[in-house]
Design a protein around this motif. Structure first.
Motif, PDB file in Angstrom:
ATOM      1  N   HIS A   1     -29.759  43.451   6.116  1.00  0.00           N
ATOM      2  CA  HIS A   1     -29.279  44.609   6.405  1.00  0.00           C
ATOM      3  C   HIS A   1     -30.122  45.449   5.776  1.00  0.00           C
ATOM      4  O   HIS A   1     -30.852  45.431   4.848  1.00  0.00           O
ATOM      5  N   LYS A   2     -30.115  46.834   6.440  1.00  0.00           N
ATOM      6  CA  LYS A   2     -30.833  47.944   5.890  1.00  0.00           C
ATOM      7  C   LYS A   2     -30.517  48.232   4.601  1.00  0.00           C
ATOM      8  O   LYS A   2     -31.541  49.071   4.054  1.00  0.00           O
ATOM      9  N   GLY A   3     -29.601  47.978   3.949  1.00  0.00           N
ATOM     10  CA  GLY A   3     -29.266  48.237   2.567  1.00  0.00           C
ATOM     11  C   GLY A   3     -30.263  47.529   1.693  1.00  0.00           C
ATOM     12  O   GLY A   3     -30.247  48.132   0.607  1.00  0.00           O
TER      13      GLY A   3
ATOM     14  N   THR B   1     -26.927  41.714  -3.529  1.00  0.00           N
ATOM     15  CA  THR B   1     -27.839  43.002  -3.159  1.00  0.00           C
ATOM     16  C   THR B   1     -26.768  43.829  -2.192  1.00  0.00           C
ATOM     17  O   THR B   1     -25.905  43.418  -1.530  1.00  0.00           O
ATOM     18  N   PRO B   2     -27.431  44.984  -2.010  1.00  0.00           N
ATOM     19  CA  PRO B   2     -26.512  45.827  -1.248  1.00  0.00           C
ATOM     20  C   PRO B   2     -26.779  45.573   0.348  1.00  0.00           C
ATOM     21  O   PRO B   2     -25.807  46.170   1.132  1.00  0.00           O
ATOM     22  N   GLY B   3     -27.905  44.963   0.680  1.00  0.00           N
ATOM     23  CA  GLY B   3     -27.874  44.581   1.996  1.00  0.00           C
ATOM     24  C   GLY B   3     -28.064  43.297   2.254  1.00  0.00           C
ATOM     25  O   GLY B   3     -28.533  42.634   3.163  1.00  0.00           O
TER      26      GLY B   3
ATOM     27  N   THR C   1     -24.865  39.967 -10.473  1.00  0.00           N
ATOM     28  CA  THR C   1     -24.426  41.225  -9.761  1.00  0.00           C
ATOM     29  C   THR C   1     -25.351  42.441 -10.883  1.00  0.00           C
ATOM     30  O   THR C   1     -24.771  43.489 -10.922  1.00  0.00           O
ATOM     31  N   ASP C   2     -25.937  41.874 -11.666  1.00  0.00           N
ATOM     32  CA  ASP C   2     -26.858  42.694 -12.786  1.00  0.00           C
ATOM     33  C   ASP C   2     -27.984  43.263 -12.433  1.00  0.00           C
ATOM     34  O   ASP C   2     -28.555  43.834 -13.016  1.00  0.00           O
ATOM     35  N   PHE C   3     -28.219  43.304 -11.178  1.00  0.00           N
ATOM     36  CA  PHE C   3     -29.636  43.593 -10.509  1.00  0.00           C
ATOM     37  C   PHE C   3     -28.965  45.245 -10.166  1.00  0.00           C
ATOM     38  O   PHE C   3     -28.059  45.364  -9.805  1.00  0.00           O
ATOM     39  N   PRO C   4     -30.294  46.045 -10.060  1.00  0.00           N
ATOM     40  CA  PRO C   4     -30.029  47.369  -9.496  1.00  0.00           C
ATOM     41  C   PRO C   4     -29.182  47.222  -8.064  1.00  0.00           C
ATOM     42  O   PRO C   4     -29.456  46.428  -7.215  1.00  0.00           O
ATOM     43  N   ARG C   5     -27.985  48.168  -8.025  1.00  0.00           N
ATOM     44  CA  ARG C   5     -27.282  48.427  -6.972  1.00  0.00           C
ATOM     45  C   ARG C   5     -26.355  47.275  -6.770  1.00  0.00           C
ATOM     46  O   ARG C   5     -25.796  46.725  -5.461  1.00  0.00           O
ATOM     47  N   GLY C   6     -26.547  46.299  -7.460  1.00  0.00           N
ATOM     48  CA  GLY C   6     -25.416  45.219  -7.230  1.00  0.00           C
ATOM     49  C   GLY C   6     -23.990  45.637  -7.603  1.00  0.00           C
ATOM     50  O   GLY C   6     -23.724  46.531  -8.631  1.00  0.00           O
ATOM     51  N   ASP C   7     -23.090  44.799  -7.368  1.00  0.00           N
ATOM     52  CA  ASP C   7     -21.586  45.225  -7.648  1.00  0.00           C
ATOM     53  C   ASP C   7     -20.703  44.267  -7.862  1.00  0.00           C
ATOM     54  O   ASP C   7     -20.454  43.528  -6.573  1.00  0.00           O
ATOM     55  N   HIS C   8     -19.987  43.764  -8.859  1.00  0.00           N
ATOM     56  CA  HIS C   8     -19.125  42.618  -8.993  1.00  0.00           C
ATOM     57  C   HIS C   8     -18.083  42.661  -8.106  1.00  0.00           C
ATOM     58  O   HIS C   8     -17.512  41.838  -7.248  1.00  0.00           O
TER      59      HIS C   8
END
Ligand SMILES: [Zn+2]
Ligand SMILES: [Zn+2]
Length: 219
Positions: free
Chosen positions: A81-83, A136-138, A164-171
């Protein structure tokens, strides 16, 4: 009929998977993170023709050899995904971080980014695409409804879930992706995770310490 062979690649033992249509011998590789010679050998050994490359997300162990493989076989790249564009742009940084092994890794340009509700095809096989951000967001996953098999990258593992501890990760987003996009596909769906052994959504719904019904207070 859909056939597959899992090809663990890179020091991260990432489950790159060769999928093919048994009627046409047309194939797709999901997540060619590295060890391109092993991937080429699997394609040759199974007597299949590579038609496209599919990417769940742009971490280097999943996508590092995408461009090399796409160039070698002159095939298109579908996903992520483009994210995940910032992760694609960051492949050079990821390479520095992990040192020597990933020196082959390069940025790539997807022929097509994917969205929830898209399908991807090779031979007579059609796989459904689900957008599953959080790790990841994408991040996307691929699902073949007829054979009840999914390739889920780093969203869900046997007994665990993606970091989910990477940049832009979210649990919270990751948990929603699993509960609202993966589990409704059915308890009897078998999945290939990005790392480690296969499992079923039903097994994880029952016993996964992070995302089971019980862990979330739903039973
Ligand atoms: Zn990952
Ligand atoms: Zn991974």
């Amino acid at each position: 009929m859909l056939k597959h062979e899992i090809i663990p690649v890179t020091p991260f033992e990432q489950n790159c998977t060769l999928f093919w249509c048994s009627e046409t011998n047309q194939a797709a590789v999901v997540d060619p993170g590295g060890d391109i010679e092993k991937i080429k050998a699997a394609i040759a050994r199974n007597g299949v023709t590579l038609e496209k490359i599919l990417i769940t997300h742009a971490h280097i162990d999943h996508a590092g050899a995408t461009k090399a493989l796409a160039d070698h076989f002159s095939v298109e790249i579908e996903g992520p995904h483009k994210g995940d564009q910032f992760w694609i742009d960051g492949i050079e940084d990821q390479k520095q971080r992990f040192g020597g092994y990933f020196s082959y890794a390069t940025k790539f340009v997807p022929t097509r980014f994917l969205e929830q509700g898209d399908t991807v095809g090779f031979g007579n096989i059609v796989m459904e695409v689900y957008f599953c951000p959080g790790h990841t967001p994408g991040h996307v996953i691929f699902f073949h409804r007829d054979s009840k098999i999914a390739q889920v990258g780093d969203v869900l593992f046997s007994g665990s879930i993606g970091r989910t501890d990477f940049p832009r990760g979210d649990h919270g987003t990751l948990i929603r992706s699993i509960r609202e996009n993966l589990f409704p596909l059915g308890d009897d769906v078998r999945f290939i995770p990005g790392h480690g052994p296969m499992s079923t959504f039903g097994q994880e719904r029952r016993s996964n310490p992070h995302v089971s019904d019980r862990a979330l207070g739903l039973s």
